[in-house]
Write a protein that holds these residues in place. Structure first.
Motif, short mmCIF file in Angstrom:
data_model
loop_
_atom_site.label_atom_id
_atom_site.label_comp_id
_atom_site.label_asym_id
_atom_site.label_seq_id
_atom_site.Cartn_x
_atom_site.Cartn_y
_atom_site.Cartn_z
N PRO A 42 35.81 54.25 40.09
CA PRO A 42 34.55 53.49 39.98
C PRO A 42 34.73 52.02 39.59
N ILE A 43 35.69 51.76 38.68
CA ILE A 43 35.84 50.37 38.18
C ILE A 43 37.29 49.96 38.43
N PRO A 44 37.56 49.36 39.58
CA PRO A 44 38.95 49.13 39.98
C PRO A 44 39.54 47.84 39.41
N VAL A 45 39.75 47.81 38.09
CA VAL A 45 40.38 46.63 37.48
C VAL A 45 41.90 46.76 37.66
N PRO A 46 42.53 45.81 38.34
CA PRO A 46 43.98 45.95 38.58
C PRO A 46 44.80 45.76 37.31
N LEU A 47 45.94 46.43 37.25
CA LEU A 47 46.85 46.19 36.13
C LEU A 47 47.50 44.81 36.27
N PRO A 48 48.06 44.29 35.16
CA PRO A 48 48.42 42.86 35.15
C PRO A 48 49.57 42.44 36.05
N PHE A 49 50.28 43.36 36.68
CA PHE A 49 51.29 42.89 37.63
C PHE A 49 50.64 42.55 38.96
N PHE A 50 49.37 42.97 39.17
CA PHE A 50 48.55 42.42 40.25
C PHE A 50 47.70 41.31 39.62
N SER A 51 46.76 40.77 40.37
CA SER A 51 45.87 39.77 39.78
C SER A 51 44.43 40.28 39.83
N PHE A 52 43.58 39.67 39.00
CA PHE A 52 42.16 40.03 38.93
C PHE A 52 41.42 39.17 39.94
N THR A 53 41.12 39.75 41.11
CA THR A 53 40.80 38.94 42.28
C THR A 53 39.34 38.99 42.71
N GLY A 54 38.43 38.54 41.83
CA GLY A 54 37.03 38.45 42.25
C GLY A 54 36.85 37.42 43.36
N TRP A 55 35.79 37.60 44.16
CA TRP A 55 35.49 36.70 45.28
C TRP A 55 34.09 36.10 45.14
N LYS A 56 33.78 35.26 46.09
CA LYS A 56 32.44 34.67 46.30
C LYS A 56 31.90 34.09 44.98
N ALA A 57 30.61 34.33 44.68
CA ALA A 57 30.03 33.68 43.50
C ALA A 57 30.64 34.19 42.19
N SER A 58 31.41 35.26 42.26
CA SER A 58 32.04 35.80 41.05
C SER A 58 33.31 35.05 40.66
N PHE A 59 33.73 34.11 41.49
CA PHE A 59 34.97 33.39 41.17
C PHE A 59 34.94 31.99 41.77
N MET A 60 35.33 31.01 41.00
CA MET A 60 35.48 29.66 41.52
C MET A 60 36.91 29.21 41.25
N GLY A 61 37.59 28.82 42.29
CA GLY A 61 38.97 28.38 42.15
C GLY A 61 39.82 28.98 43.24
N ASP A 62 41.13 28.92 43.07
CA ASP A 62 42.05 29.42 44.09
C ASP A 62 42.93 30.53 43.55
N LEU A 63 43.50 30.30 42.38
CA LEU A 63 44.45 31.24 41.80
C LEU A 63 43.77 32.05 40.70
N HIS A 64 43.97 33.36 40.74
CA HIS A 64 43.22 34.26 39.86
C HIS A 64 43.95 34.52 38.54
N ALA A 65 43.33 35.40 37.73
CA ALA A 65 43.88 35.71 36.40
C ALA A 65 45.05 36.69 36.51
#
Ligand code: NAD
Length: 497
Positions: free
Chosen positions: A439-462
């Motif tokens: 239900p809540i697919p938060v990736p583990l930290p060896f991936f990145s937290f990759t929100g899109w569209k209005a949920s994220f501004m910028g290029d490189l994620h957390a």
């Protein structure tokens, strides 16, 4: 007099000279836990300049030593795991189990930062021209800044400063003024782990302090997590001042329920994903899209939701805690009223929720709407409360169209037994994080937290490799060394092609 929350300036936890303060409030009791002072312009400047001074030496500390600092920090965080969870449960209100998860997800990022020597490896191509080699080195940026929200007082600061510091930067943290106590303890432990004075600084406050960090000619990169309007302000101001900026903002996350899914699994997952943490998660499911006959499961969902009771953080039977503030409670209740006024059917209305023993808590009970259309306010806006909106789609294609038209793109999930449906969904959906029967697919930290569209501004994620790129510069070196034929070196060769 209430305890005042200290600033961290050049390795010392100090009291601000500011007279402007806000109370830090336990949201279940309204008890005042501390006063948080809004740092003066001089104090913010001291933090920035101190971080710039510390950068001169910190950038040269060998990478394995920086990794060892992270190893020591990880061990200390684990040792103090429950204590940290208790601190954040007091001012944020979330249940102890949830608070422990908040700390643990942060620890996982520190574990990732322990791996920094491998993450900082550059690239090499030998002999790009006769006797010429090109290689890239990954170098630190300078003073980085983190501005964090109330809803993950441990995890989100830990998304930021450990990786930034492991990459050789120094850091100024501005935690949420609503929940600043966890950040103090996180930084006390970082100091205890051996973080040198000045490498991480902390100031408190709101817009004025943030604007000073955004406009300072010294700061190089800004990481922000919070609401959309503030994110837009931070992105515009930071980039206007030619800084690197990443902003993780609000969300409206949809779960698609296919008729072939297992009903009990769907209902149980929807309950936790929608009202867990009082819906105050940027990855909470706030819209359930029932495809075909699965819409008939709504009554059972309502029954299950009706049994969930909020409560005090240390009540093991509580499904979730209070909303963070009176203002947040009023906002969520106003959304519920608006949903009814605009013609949605409120199957379960949480506005009159009470919790025995806590008459002053910011309680809102589980709330569920059906007959919702896309022009309604409760569909269009992020509510950030325990409110689930149910929609119906005739086909998977219709559900995908609905979700792709939504301006937000943080997370989504699909529940199905069909590999073909899941694959189509993961491919076509315009959302950055997709769960398949999760239900809540938060990736583990060896991936990145990759929100899109209005949920994220910028290029490189957390976190993950993207955060390492965000917190570093790449320097590319092209080198030729003279050939000494007299000493037996081979002359350079060319072939005519
Ligand atoms: P918020 O935007 O009110 O505050 C976030 C931070 O910005 C705080 O440190 C605050 O002091 C600062 N701030 C507030 N107003 C400001 C202004 N005018 N100028 C500069 N700085 C300002 O957010 P919040 O209420 O603390 O957190 C909830 C929001 O965060 C929700 O919208 C949620 O979706 C979002 N969130 C997003 C993610 C994600 O990864 N996308 C994760 C967690 C939370």
């Amino acid at each position: 007099m209430n305890k005042r929350v200290p600033l961290l300036i050049n390795g010392q936890f100090v009291d601000s000279k500011s007279a402007q303060t806000l109370p830090v409030i336990n949201p279940a009791t309204q008890g005042v836990l501390a006063e948080v002072p809004f740092a003066t312009p001089d104090e913010v400047e001291q933090a920035i300049q101190g971080a710039a001074e510390a950068f001169k030496t910190w950038r040269n500390v060998p990478v394995p030593e920086r990794a060892r600092l992270m190893l020591r920090y990880q061990a200390l965080l684990k040792e103090h795991h429950d204590e940290l969870a208790e601190i954040l449960a007091e001012d944020n209100g979330k249940t102890f189990e949830d608070a422990k998860g908040d700390v643990w997800r942060g620890i996982e990022v520190v574990e990732h930062a322990c791996n920094v020597p491998s993450l900082l490896m550059g690239e090499t191509v030998e002999n790009v021209a006769n006797g010429v080699d090109t290689y890239s080195n990954v170098q630190s940026l300078g003073v980085c800044v983190g501005i964090t929200p109330f809803n993950f007082p441990a995890m989100i600061p830990l998304w930021m400063f450990p990786l930034a510091v492991a990459c050789g930067n120094t850091f100024v943290l501005k935690p949420s003024e609503q929940v600043p106590l966890t950040a103090v303890r996180l930084l006390e432990l970082f100091k205890e782990a051996g973080c040198p004075d000045g490498v991480v600084q902390m100031v408190h406050g709101g817009k004025d302090q943030v604007d000073q960090l955004l406009t300072s000619p010294v700061t190089k990169a800004i990481s922000f997590v919070g609401s959309v309007p503030v994110g837009e302000h931070i992105y515009r101001t930071g980039t206007h001042h030619l800084k690197r900026v990443q902003c993780f903002a609000g969300a409206k996350n949809h779960m698609v329920v296919m008729p072939d899914a297992d009903k009990n699994t769907v209902v149980n997952n929807l309950v936790g994903a929608s009202v867990g943490a009082a819906g105050q998660r940027c990855m909470a499911i706030s819209v359930a899209v029932f495809v075909g006959d699965s819409i008939n499961w709504v009554d059972e969902l309502k029954e299950k939701l009706a049994k969930v009771q909020p409560g005090y953080w240390n009540d093991a039977s509580a499904g979730y805690g209070p909303l963070v503030s009176k203002a947040a409670t009023d906002r969520v209740k106003a959304y519920i009223a608006k949903g009814i006024e605009e013609g949605a059917t409120c199957l379960l209305d949480g506005r009159d929720c009470t919790v025995e023993g806590y008459p002053d808590g910011n309680w809102v009970g589980p709330t569920i709407f059906t007959d919702v259309t896309t022009d309604m306010t409760i569909y269009k806006e992020e509510i950030f409360g325990p409110v689930l909106v149910c929609m119906h789609a005739k086909t998977l294609g219709e559900a995908i169209e609905l979700i792709n038209a939504c301006p937000f793109g943080n997370g989504t999930s699909i529940f199905t037994k069909s590999g073909a449906a899941a694959r189509r969904y993961q491919h076509e959906i315009e959302v950055g994080q997709v769960g398949i029967n999760i239900p809540i697919p938060v990736p583990l930290p060896f991936f990145s937290f990759t929100g899109w569209k209005a949920s994220f501004m910028g290029d490189l994620h957390a976190y993950g490799k993207q955060a390492v790129r965000f917190y570093t510069e790449t320097k590319t070196i092209t080198a030729r060394w003279p050939v000494d034929e007299a000493a037996g070196d081979q002359p350079n060769m060319t072939i005519a092609l």
